[in-house]
Design an enzyme around this catalytic site. Sequence first.
Site, PDB file in Angstrom:
ATOM      1  N   TRP A 153       0.798  -1.142   0.194  1.00  0.00           N
ATOM      2  CA  TRP A 153      -0.051  -0.033   0.057  1.00  0.00           C
ATOM      3  C   TRP A 153       0.684   1.138  -0.089  1.00  0.00           C
ATOM      4  O   TRP A 153       0.224   2.497  -0.319  1.00  0.00           O
ATOM      5  CB  TRP A 153      -1.025  -0.054   1.184  1.00  0.00           C
ATOM      6  CG  TRP A 153      -0.326  -0.052   2.552  1.00  0.00           C
ATOM      7  CD1 TRP A 153       0.019  -1.280   3.149  1.00  0.00           C
ATOM      8  CD2 TRP A 153       0.470   0.722   3.467  1.00  0.00           C
ATOM      9  NE1 TRP A 153       0.561  -1.242   4.146  1.00  0.00           N
ATOM     10  CE2 TRP A 153       0.861  -0.002   4.269  1.00  0.00           C
ATOM     11  CE3 TRP A 153       0.861   2.097   3.295  1.00  0.00           C
ATOM     12  CZ2 TRP A 153       1.707   0.736   5.441  1.00  0.00           C
ATOM     13  CZ3 TRP A 153       1.570   2.850   4.130  1.00  0.00           C
ATOM     14  CH2 TRP A 153       2.018   1.971   5.117  1.00  0.00           C
ATOM     15  N   ASN A 154       2.205   1.229   0.440  1.00  0.00           N
ATOM     16  CA  ASN A 154       2.752   2.499   0.733  1.00  0.00           C
ATOM     17  C   ASN A 154       3.039   3.307  -0.710  1.00  0.00           C
ATOM     18  O   ASN A 154       3.244   4.561  -0.678  1.00  0.00           O
ATOM     19  CB  ASN A 154       4.129   2.302   1.387  1.00  0.00           C
ATOM     20  CG  ASN A 154       5.107   1.625   0.675  1.00  0.00           C
ATOM     21  OD1 ASN A 154       4.832   0.659  -0.406  1.00  0.00           O
ATOM     22  ND2 ASN A 154       6.273   1.540   1.532  1.00  0.00           N
ATOM     23  N   PRO A 178      -3.341  -6.032  -5.727  1.00  0.00           N
ATOM     24  CA  PRO A 178      -2.834  -4.878  -4.883  1.00  0.00           C
ATOM     25  C   PRO A 178      -3.123  -4.973  -3.541  1.00  0.00           C
ATOM     26  O   PRO A 178      -3.881  -5.920  -3.297  1.00  0.00           O
ATOM     27  CB  PRO A 178      -3.734  -3.634  -5.464  1.00  0.00           C
ATOM     28  CG  PRO A 178      -5.031  -4.478  -5.807  1.00  0.00           C
ATOM     29  CD  PRO A 178      -4.609  -5.656  -6.311  1.00  0.00           C
ATOM     30  N   SER A 180      -5.105  -4.460  -0.082  1.00  0.00           N
ATOM     31  CA  SER A 180      -6.474  -4.202   0.160  1.00  0.00           C
ATOM     32  C   SER A 180      -6.734  -2.919   0.708  1.00  0.00           C
ATOM     33  O   SER A 180      -7.864  -2.408   0.598  1.00  0.00           O
ATOM     34  CB  SER A 180      -7.097  -5.212   0.868  1.00  0.00           C
ATOM     35  OG  SER A 180      -6.998  -6.710   0.542  1.00  0.00           O
ATOM     36  N   GLY A 231       6.729  -6.266  -0.249  1.00  0.00           N
ATOM     37  CA  GLY A 231       5.827  -6.142   0.940  1.00  0.00           C
ATOM     38  C   GLY A 231       7.097  -6.536   1.877  1.00  0.00           C
ATOM     39  O   GLY A 231       8.222  -6.177   2.112  1.00  0.00           O
ATOM     40  N   GLU A 253      11.163  -7.888  -3.139  1.00  0.00           N
ATOM     41  CA  GLU A 253      11.354  -6.512  -2.579  1.00  0.00           C
ATOM     42  C   GLU A 253      10.745  -6.234  -1.133  1.00  0.00           C
ATOM     43  O   GLU A 253       9.589  -6.012  -1.190  1.00  0.00           O
ATOM     44  CB  GLU A 253      10.831  -5.514  -3.547  1.00  0.00           C
ATOM     45  CG  GLU A 253      11.268  -5.516  -4.906  1.00  0.00           C
ATOM     46  CD  GLU A 253      12.670  -5.286  -5.164  1.00  0.00           C
ATOM     47  OE1 GLU A 253      13.137  -4.531  -4.364  1.00  0.00           O
ATOM     48  OE2 GLU A 253      13.305  -5.643  -6.204  1.00  0.00           O
ATOM     49  N   CYS A 287      10.037   1.899   2.328  1.00  0.00           N
ATOM     50  CA  CYS A 287      11.179   1.078   2.793  1.00  0.00           C
ATOM     51  C   CYS A 287      12.474   1.412   2.571  1.00  0.00           C
ATOM     52  O   CYS A 287      13.449   1.059   3.334  1.00  0.00           O
ATOM     53  CB  CYS A 287      10.966  -0.021   1.728  1.00  0.00           C
ATOM     54  SG  CYS A 287      11.204   0.269   0.013  1.00  0.00           S
ATOM     55  N   GLU A 387      11.785  -1.956  11.653  1.00  0.00           N
ATOM     56  CA  GLU A 387      11.305  -0.952  10.653  1.00  0.00           C
ATOM     57  C   GLU A 387      10.275  -0.456  11.358  1.00  0.00           C
ATOM     58  O   GLU A 387       8.983  -0.935  11.536  1.00  0.00           O
ATOM     59  CB  GLU A 387      10.790  -1.765   9.388  1.00  0.00           C
ATOM     60  CG  GLU A 387      10.829  -0.871   8.126  1.00  0.00           C
ATOM     61  CD  GLU A 387      10.322  -1.571   6.887  1.00  0.00           C
ATOM     62  OE1 GLU A 387       9.688  -2.774   7.171  1.00  0.00           O
ATOM     63  OE2 GLU A 387      10.587  -1.275   5.780  1.00  0.00           O
ATOM     64  N   GLU A 464      14.541  -4.303  -9.686  1.00  0.00           N
ATOM     65  CA  GLU A 464      13.770  -3.301 -10.428  1.00  0.00           C
ATOM     66  C   GLU A 464      14.317  -2.203 -10.603  1.00  0.00           C
ATOM     67  O   GLU A 464      14.992  -1.641 -10.188  1.00  0.00           O
ATOM     68  CB  GLU A 464      12.461  -3.207  -9.574  1.00  0.00           C
ATOM     69  CG  GLU A 464      11.780  -4.724  -9.212  1.00  0.00           C
ATOM     70  CD  GLU A 464      10.344  -4.598  -8.484  1.00  0.00           C
ATOM     71  OE1 GLU A 464       9.328  -5.262  -8.498  1.00  0.00           O
ATOM     72  OE2 GLU A 464      10.266  -3.494  -7.806  1.00  0.00           O
TER      73      GLU A 464
HETATM   74  P1  NAP Z   1       2.403  -6.763   3.465  1.00  0.00           P
HETATM   75  O1  NAP Z   1       1.361  -6.733   4.519  1.00  0.00           O
HETATM   76  O2  NAP Z   1       3.757  -7.947   3.345  1.00  0.00           O
HETATM   77  O3  NAP Z   1       1.511  -6.940   2.121  1.00  0.00           O
HETATM   78  C1  NAP Z   1       2.064  -6.770   0.861  1.00  0.00           C
HETATM   79  C2  NAP Z   1       1.265  -7.265  -0.227  1.00  0.00           C
HETATM   80  O4  NAP Z   1       1.172  -8.648  -0.116  1.00  0.00           O
HETATM   81  C3  NAP Z   1      -0.315  -6.826  -0.177  1.00  0.00           C
HETATM   82  O5  NAP Z   1      -0.828  -6.758  -1.289  1.00  0.00           O
HETATM   83  C4  NAP Z   1      -1.096  -7.676   0.678  1.00  0.00           C
HETATM   84  O6  NAP Z   1      -2.347  -7.975   0.750  1.00  0.00           O
HETATM   85  C5  NAP Z   1      -0.280  -8.979   0.090  1.00  0.00           C
HETATM   86  N1  NAP Z   1      -0.272 -10.212   1.143  1.00  0.00           N
HETATM   87  C6  NAP Z   1      -0.385 -10.247   2.545  1.00  0.00           C
HETATM   88  N2  NAP Z   1      -0.407 -11.566   2.930  1.00  0.00           N
HETATM   89  C7  NAP Z   1      -0.137 -12.295   1.833  1.00  0.00           C
HETATM   90  C8  NAP Z   1      -0.087 -13.674   1.578  1.00  0.00           C
HETATM   91  N3  NAP Z   1       0.151 -14.539   2.705  1.00  0.00           N
HETATM   92  N4  NAP Z   1       0.199 -14.079   0.383  1.00  0.00           N
HETATM   93  C9  NAP Z   1       0.218 -13.321  -0.697  1.00  0.00           C
HETATM   94  N5  NAP Z   1       0.116 -12.042  -0.508  1.00  0.00           N
HETATM   95  C10 NAP Z   1      -0.080 -11.571   0.697  1.00  0.00           C
HETATM   96  O7  NAP Z   1       3.186  -5.216   3.290  1.00  0.00           O
HETATM   97  P2  NAP Z   1       2.601  -3.825   3.380  1.00  0.00           P
HETATM   98  O8  NAP Z   1       2.516  -3.659   4.638  1.00  0.00           O
HETATM   99  O9  NAP Z   1       1.684  -3.746   2.250  1.00  0.00           O
HETATM  100  O10 NAP Z   1       3.899  -3.015   3.000  1.00  0.00           O
HETATM  101  C11 NAP Z   1       4.926  -2.543   3.829  1.00  0.00           C
HETATM  102  C12 NAP Z   1       6.097  -3.443   3.719  1.00  0.00           C
HETATM  103  O11 NAP Z   1       6.643  -3.398   2.407  1.00  0.00           O
HETATM  104  C13 NAP Z   1       7.308  -2.884   4.541  1.00  0.00           C
HETATM  105  O12 NAP Z   1       8.010  -3.948   5.059  1.00  0.00           O
HETATM  106  C14 NAP Z   1       8.030  -2.133   3.317  1.00  0.00           C
HETATM  107  O13 NAP Z   1       9.392  -1.985   3.667  1.00  0.00           O
HETATM  108  C15 NAP Z   1       7.883  -3.325   2.130  1.00  0.00           C
HETATM  109  N6  NAP Z   1       8.404  -2.581   0.812  1.00  0.00           N
HETATM  110  C16 NAP Z   1       9.455  -2.908   0.301  1.00  0.00           C
HETATM  111  C17 NAP Z   1       9.786  -2.016  -0.956  1.00  0.00           C
HETATM  112  C18 NAP Z   1      11.077  -2.642  -1.616  1.00  0.00           C
HETATM  113  O14 NAP Z   1      11.197  -2.141  -2.698  1.00  0.00           O
HETATM  114  N7  NAP Z   1      11.763  -3.320  -1.010  1.00  0.00           N
HETATM  115  C19 NAP Z   1       9.149  -1.252  -1.304  1.00  0.00           C
HETATM  116  C20 NAP Z   1       7.816  -0.848  -0.586  1.00  0.00           C
HETATM  117  C21 NAP Z   1       7.616  -1.502   0.636  1.00  0.00           C
HETATM  118  P3  NAP Z   1      -3.359  -7.424   1.777  1.00  0.00           P
HETATM  119  O15 NAP Z   1      -3.034  -6.067   1.517  1.00  0.00           O
HETATM  120  O16 NAP Z   1      -4.677  -7.927   1.002  1.00  0.00           O
HETATM  121  O17 NAP Z   1      -3.118  -7.962   3.030  1.00  0.00           O
END
Ligand code: NAP
Length: 483
Positions: A153-154, A178, A180, A231, A253, A287, A387, A464
């Site tokens: 989402w970020n 995407p 939710s 994520g 990522e 991130c 984090e 990427e």
């Molecule tokens: P997240 O909770 O891991 O969710 C990311 C995505 O994965 C969402 O679409 C989520 O869907 C989905 N998801 C959740 N559980 C899943 C499962 N069991 N199987 C498949 N998909 C699943 O992360 P977030 O809170 O959205 O994002 C924050 C994190 O992203 C931070 O740790 C940040 O550092 C990291 N990030 C990393 C980068 C990079 O380039 N390395 C860039 C941006 C963000 P739902 O929303 O429907 O749960």
Amino acid sequence: MIESPLLKQLQGYIDGRWVGADGGDTLAVTNPANGETLAEVPNMGAAEAQRAIAAASDARFPLTSLDQRREWLEAIARALAENREELGRILTLEHGKPLKEGQGEIDYAAGFFSYCAKHVDELASRELEEQPRGCRWTVHYRPAGVVALITPWNFPAGMIAKKLSAAIAADCPSVIKPSSKTPLSMIALFTLLHDAVKLPPGRVNLVMGGAGPIGDTLCEHPDVRVVSFTGSTEVGRDLIRKCAPQVKKLTLELGGNAPYIIFEDADLDAAAENLIGNKFRGGGQTCVCANRILVQKGAAAAFAEKLSARVAGMTVGDGMREGVDIGPLIDRNGYNKVRRHVTDAVDKGAELVTGEIPPELHRDWGGFFPPTVLRGATPEMACWREETFGPLVPLVEFDDEEQAIELANETEFGLASYLFTGDAARAERVITRLEFAHVGHNTGSGPTPEAPFGGMKQSGYGREGGLEGLFEFIEPQTVPRGA
Ligand code: NAP
């Protein structure tokens, strides 16, 4: 409820058609600035994901020429640029970041499509100069097949742009899921893909809703050849396990825990100014945000003062309001995590330098967290190990170069890092030893479409952006031809 010409259909998208969830189930999208429901979108699951994969699979052939892919990529970049204001508005309403950042993210997203359009010819087949084994050798850069793109989402527009631009360049049909929390920016993007770009049915598919059932289907279906995920590291680990039985390729990522190192010989004003831009973008929910600010002892007091003076001038509030620098955090869980980090640090001896928000922004459901500076943070504190994902700046002091490197590397993450020093030789020594895939020297700048970006250690693998990113969804195929 949100009204937008780009959100006429609040639906998923499979095989070139807008579709709802099979059972008619919906999930609410909330505006984090006021807690109101912006929209109800389909809450899809495994069955819809299966159909999206089937549509993508059917769209793999015939292969698309490089010229056609370039045209699509250019058309998407154009559509994003032409709709940047409306897309930015939608993004700000569902994410909370200030409007100028929301619109800036659309420019950033467009940049990935333009970059891939400019360099797609790198994927042309090539003949080897040598003729080993008496054969003429051709190397083809084949599309890997159907790719699953899962985004957080970020950066509701930026993260999908990185993945989708490379997938289109590689000629891979995609199934996109995407977060939710922010599906509206994705629906708006699909409106443009459908109306303005007119991608053929099956090339791009959108399923949203239950992360578990959709994620499992994407990992388990044999037609999905690459899962590209941005994520948390926790979910990333789970996907590795689920993709292991089929040895499925993953691009991950994941999370970061960026050190921001300031030596005594640095320009402290520049270090403070850059930290403001780096740390508070997206309310600290990126991130690549500095998470641990390491300041050499002799500069600690002066730096804290310069930083606090700037932080005091920042305005927290609804991202749609003019002059707001920091919007709300995405939800109460996000807020509670930052709160926990501040309380834990203060309990363990850190000094709160600044961090107050106007009482009218205190909300039970949200959301608004003040930009907060702490002095005297230590590696024993939660804000050092985890984090934070919020506007918290913990200042940690160090004695010398060796200690700075050791402290900076003391994390399982290896995404972004930053270093401020006026000594060029020192900079080279430190950069070589930092175990991070991105090292900003005298800049807080993060990723850009032109450069490869990804993680070392538990921040993931794959890249990427840049030429390296163009090859993420490619399978090289070699064809030796005998006489
Ligand atoms: P997240 O909770 O891991 O969710 C990311 C995505 O994965 C969402 O679409 C989520 O869907 C989905 N998801 C959740 N559980 C899943 C499962 N069991 N199987 C498949 N998909 C699943 O992360 P977030 O809170 O959205 O994002 C924050 C994190 O992203 C931070 O740790 C940040 O550092 C990291 N990030 C990393 C980068 C990079 O380039 N390395 C860039 C941006 C963000 P739902 O929303 O429907 O749960």
